[in-house]
Design a protein around this motif. Structure first.
Motif, PDB file in Angstrom:
ATOM      1  N   LYS A 164     -10.426  -3.751  -4.960  1.00 36.34           N
ATOM      2  CA  LYS A 164     -11.142  -3.689  -3.684  1.00 36.34           C
ATOM      3  C   LYS A 164     -12.615  -3.963  -3.929  1.00 36.34           C
ATOM      4  O   LYS A 164     -13.265  -3.300  -4.732  1.00 36.34           O
ATOM      5  CB  LYS A 164     -10.959  -2.323  -3.017  1.00 36.34           C
ATOM      6  CG  LYS A 164     -11.635  -2.245  -1.650  1.00 36.34           C
ATOM      7  CD  LYS A 164     -11.085  -1.107  -0.798  1.00 36.34           C
ATOM      8  CE  LYS A 164     -11.590   0.230  -1.228  1.00 36.34           C
ATOM      9  NZ  LYS A 164     -11.243   1.289  -0.241  1.00 36.34           N
ATOM     10  N   GLU A 192     -14.970   7.989  -2.817  1.00 37.11           N
ATOM     11  CA  GLU A 192     -13.596   7.583  -3.113  1.00 37.11           C
ATOM     12  C   GLU A 192     -13.287   7.692  -4.605  1.00 37.11           C
ATOM     13  O   GLU A 192     -12.237   8.194  -5.001  1.00 37.11           O
ATOM     14  CB  GLU A 192     -13.344   6.155  -2.626  1.00 37.11           C
ATOM     15  CG  GLU A 192     -11.933   5.692  -2.884  1.00 37.11           C
ATOM     16  CD  GLU A 192     -11.500   4.533  -2.013  1.00 37.11           C
ATOM     17  OE1 GLU A 192     -10.289   4.300  -1.929  1.00 37.11           O
ATOM     18  OE2 GLU A 192     -12.369   3.864  -1.410  1.00 37.11           O
ATOM     19  N   LEU A 219     -10.425  10.200  -5.948  1.00 37.89           N
ATOM     20  CA  LEU A 219      -9.189   9.597  -6.441  1.00 37.89           C
ATOM     21  C   LEU A 219      -8.969   9.803  -7.931  1.00 37.89           C
ATOM     22  O   LEU A 219      -7.832   9.889  -8.374  1.00 37.89           O
ATOM     23  CB  LEU A 219      -9.160   8.103  -6.115  1.00 37.89           C
ATOM     24  CG  LEU A 219      -8.676   7.743  -4.712  1.00 37.89           C
ATOM     25  CD1 LEU A 219      -8.583   6.237  -4.543  1.00 37.89           C
ATOM     26  CD2 LEU A 219      -7.324   8.369  -4.403  1.00 37.89           C
ATOM     27  N   ILE A 267      -2.290   6.708  -3.701  1.00 39.44           N
ATOM     28  CA  ILE A 267      -2.542   5.523  -4.535  1.00 39.44           C
ATOM     29  C   ILE A 267      -3.154   5.911  -5.875  1.00 39.44           C
ATOM     30  O   ILE A 267      -3.986   6.811  -5.952  1.00 39.44           O
ATOM     31  CB  ILE A 267      -3.463   4.526  -3.780  1.00 39.44           C
ATOM     32  CG1 ILE A 267      -3.438   3.148  -4.420  1.00 39.44           C
ATOM     33  CG2 ILE A 267      -4.872   5.062  -3.668  1.00 39.44           C
ATOM     34  CD1 ILE A 267      -2.207   2.364  -4.117  1.00 39.44           C
ATOM     35  N   TYR A 321      -6.991  -0.409  -8.221  1.00 36.86           N
ATOM     36  CA  TYR A 321      -5.829   0.433  -7.945  1.00 36.86           C
ATOM     37  C   TYR A 321      -4.571  -0.217  -8.522  1.00 36.86           C
ATOM     38  O   TYR A 321      -4.570  -1.390  -8.895  1.00 36.86           O
ATOM     39  CB  TYR A 321      -5.577   0.573  -6.433  1.00 36.86           C
ATOM     40  CG  TYR A 321      -6.744   0.947  -5.581  1.00 36.86           C
ATOM     41  CD1 TYR A 321      -7.061   2.284  -5.354  1.00 36.86           C
ATOM     42  CD2 TYR A 321      -7.515  -0.021  -4.941  1.00 36.86           C
ATOM     43  CE1 TYR A 321      -8.115   2.636  -4.518  1.00 36.86           C
ATOM     44  CE2 TYR A 321      -8.570   0.326  -4.113  1.00 36.86           C
ATOM     45  CZ  TYR A 321      -8.863   1.653  -3.910  1.00 36.86           C
ATOM     46  OH  TYR A 321      -9.911   1.999  -3.093  1.00 36.86           O
ATOM     47  N   SER A 330       0.461  -3.340   3.258  1.00 44.60           N
ATOM     48  CA  SER A 330       0.252  -2.158   4.096  1.00 44.60           C
ATOM     49  C   SER A 330       1.349  -2.025   5.147  1.00 44.60           C
ATOM     50  O   SER A 330       2.022  -3.003   5.507  1.00 44.60           O
ATOM     51  CB  SER A 330      -1.108  -2.240   4.793  1.00 44.60           C
ATOM     52  OG  SER A 330      -1.086  -3.245   5.796  1.00 44.60           O
ATOM     53  N   ASN A 332      -3.912   1.964   5.979  1.00 41.44           N
ATOM     54  CA  ASN A 332      -4.219   2.755   4.780  1.00 41.44           C
ATOM     55  C   ASN A 332      -2.982   3.433   4.192  1.00 41.44           C
ATOM     56  O   ASN A 332      -3.095   4.305   3.340  1.00 41.44           O
ATOM     57  CB  ASN A 332      -5.282   3.812   5.098  1.00 41.44           C
ATOM     58  CG  ASN A 332      -6.651   3.184   5.298  1.00 41.44           C
ATOM     59  OD1 ASN A 332      -6.918   2.084   4.831  1.00 41.44           O
ATOM     60  ND2 ASN A 332      -7.525   3.884   6.001  1.00 41.44           N
ATOM     61  N   LYS A 349       2.254   5.152  -0.021  1.00 40.20           N
ATOM     62  CA  LYS A 349       1.163   5.885  -0.668  1.00 40.20           C
ATOM     63  C   LYS A 349      -0.095   5.786   0.192  1.00 40.20           C
ATOM     64  O   LYS A 349      -0.427   4.715   0.713  1.00 40.20           O
ATOM     65  CB  LYS A 349       0.889   5.320  -2.064  1.00 40.20           C
ATOM     66  CG  LYS A 349       2.126   5.314  -2.953  1.00 40.20           C
ATOM     67  CD  LYS A 349       1.792   5.059  -4.405  1.00 40.20           C
ATOM     68  CE  LYS A 349       3.066   5.054  -5.255  1.00 40.20           C
ATOM     69  NZ  LYS A 349       2.767   5.060  -6.701  1.00 40.20           N
ATOM     70  N   SER A 372      -4.011   5.539   0.923  1.00 42.86           N
ATOM     71  CA  SER A 372      -5.124   4.878   0.222  1.00 42.86           C
ATOM     72  C   SER A 372      -6.403   4.997   1.044  1.00 42.86           C
ATOM     73  O   SER A 372      -6.413   5.578   2.125  1.00 42.86           O
ATOM     74  CB  SER A 372      -4.793   3.398  -0.019  1.00 42.86           C
ATOM     75  OG  SER A 372      -4.772   2.697   1.214  1.00 42.86           O
ATOM     76  N   ASP A 373      -7.474   4.425   0.494  1.00 43.23           N
ATOM     77  CA  ASP A 373      -8.789   4.353   1.162  1.00 43.23           C
ATOM     78  C   ASP A 373      -9.340   5.750   1.476  1.00 43.23           C
ATOM     79  O   ASP A 373      -9.240   6.239   2.604  1.00 43.23           O
ATOM     80  CB  ASP A 373      -8.709   3.523   2.434  1.00 43.23           C
ATOM     81  CG  ASP A 373     -10.090   2.998   2.856  1.00 43.23           C
ATOM     82  OD1 ASP A 373     -11.096   3.554   2.369  1.00 43.23           O
ATOM     83  OD2 ASP A 373     -10.156   2.033   3.644  1.00 43.23           O
TER      84      ASP A 373
END
Length: 453
Positions: free
Chosen positions: A184, A200, A204, A213, A229, A236, A286, A296, A298-299
């Protein structure tokens, strides 16, 4: 330290040059200035002083030869005193020199040890991006060289883009060890975007759960930041539902499995993270799907740790259609805000519609406003289900999912269930082989009669 040295030197000179007998040796009362300094030294000399003070007058008034005896003992006492002072002076000098030279080294050593044990804290590691190649210790943040990502994405070629958002693009990359990952790319020229990036990464790299994620590392290039990731091959949930396929790959049971996976991820954030984490931007874009359609979350750029206690200081953020009314109107953020967003996702899975749809250039309609009257009417509910999955499920299961969705999107937060309660409601609707407890007696395919019990 310097004051002790000066006092000790003055005392030594005083003892050497004075014509009078040493007050310590003859038992006289010492000057108050020296009494506290010499207290530690008085114990080894006190037996000599006390023995000299106990001499009888008859002996002191004897012949000249006898008069020399006290002077010899005084001289011995003086030598012992000077020797003791010399040792103390030398010790103090060595101690002073050691402390002058060593504090910086010991501090530096302890700082390095702390980094090795705890991993890189976010503040310091941001400044070390260019010097650290890779940190692989448990608990540390893995920093990957920018050149590695540049090479893996073919210089961030457009053909490698697998997703886009307000933050930037997501690229597919093949690293040197032939590992396929998602990268990303974020433009962090502003303070807000930089804060989201740090937030983030910080969250994470601490969280590990099958439905969240996996964070692999990060990198930087000027004002651009990169988060790496695991690659999710089916993209998505938004793309699967609202993209070219229009949800054709998602059967009823698969949709329930995705809802259950998302609920498990949220439950981990709300119930098992310490402090609890509020995602704050849960939506279908997400929720990512791997090759086996395991979902999963994410973000985590907008995620908040312990948000219920700090909601007054949190800037209003989120995505239109998913933001809970109490957060939108009053800025009140709790775990029930995530439950509301989950309810919207559940409605998307059920109805195949977007959370907000345009009716006219200046008029929009939310999925809640449109669906609510029909969700609670059993005669109308089957008619608004996504055509792809229509008539493929047990109606009792359909009514149950609709009831859960209605509870999740209640305007009043206290009426919404906890995500754990939602999870327990979904488990019996998902086949055993997909992670639930439902035992399917006959495979269910689109267009075939419903099966299961």
């Amino acid at each position: 330290m310097k004051l002790l040295l000066v006092i000790a030197l003055n005392l030594l000179l005083l003892l050497v040059h004075q014509n009078q007998p040493c007050p310590i040796c003859v038992g006289a009362t010492p000057d108050p200035l020296f009494s506290s300094i010499l207290a530690p030294l008085s114990s080894p000399i006190s037996p000599i002083a006390s023995s000299m003070a106990s001499f009888s007058p008859e002996i002191q008034e004897g012949s000249e030869g006898h008069q020399m005896e006290p002077h010899r003992k005084m001289l011995i006492a003086l030598i012992i005193t000077c020797t003791a002072l010399g040792v103390v002076l030398l010790s103090l000098l060595c101690l002073w020199v050691y402390h002058k030279k060593c504090p910086h080294k010991s501090h530096k050593k302890s700082a390095q040890s702390s980094d090795a044990e705890k991993g890189l804290a976010l503040g310091p590691f941001m400044g070390k991006f260019n010097s650290i190649r890779m940190a692989s210790k448990k608990g540390s943040v893995s920093v990957i060289e920018y050149k590695v990502l540049e090479k893996g994405t073919n210089n961030f070629r457009d053909s490698n883009i697998i997703g886009e958002g307000g933050f930037g693009c997501v690229y597919k990359a093949r690293l040197d060890d032939n590992l396929l990952v998602a990268v990303k790319k974020l433009d962090c020229a502003s303070q807000d975007s930089e804060r989201e990036f740090e937030n983030e990464v910080e969250l994470l790299h601490k969280i590990q759960h099958p439905n969240i994620i996996s964070f692999l590392g990060c990198s930087t290039d000027g004002d651009t930041r990169f988060i790496v990731y695991e690659l999710m091959h089916n993209g998505s949930l938004e793309t699967q539902l609202h993209g070219p396929s229009n949800g054709s790959a998602l059967t009823w049971h698969m949709r329930m499995k995705i809802a259950l996976d998302a609920a498990r991820g949220l439950e981990h954030l709300h119930e098992y993270c310490n402090p609890p984490v509020i995602h704050r931007d849960l939506k279908t874009s997400n929720i990512l799907l791997d090759a086996n359609f395991n979902a999963k979350l994410s973000d985590f750029g907008l995620a908040v740790a312990d948000g219920a206690k700090n909601s007054n200081n949190i800037k209003l953020s989120g995505t239109l259609g998913y933001v809970a009314p109490e957060y939108l109107l009053d800025g009140k953020l709790t775990d029930k805000s995530d439950v509301y967003a989950f309810g919207i996702v559940l409605l998307e899975l059920l109805l195949g519609r977007r959370p907000v749809e345009k009716l006219a250039p200046t008029q929009c309609q939310s999925i809640v406003t449109w669906a609510m009257p029909q969700l609670t009417d059993r005669s109308k509910l089957p008619n608004i289900v996504d055509p792809v999955i229509k008539d493929t499920m047990d109606l009792k299961h359909l009514y149950q999912v609709a009831a859960v969705a209605v509870l999740c999107v209640q305007p009043e937060p206290s009426y919404r269930p906890l995500i754990t309660d939602v999870l327990h409601s979904l488990v019996p609707l998902v086949p055993v082989e997909l992670g639930g407890t439902l035992r399917v007696t006959q495979p269910t395919a689109p267009g075939s009669p419903p099966a299961g019990h």
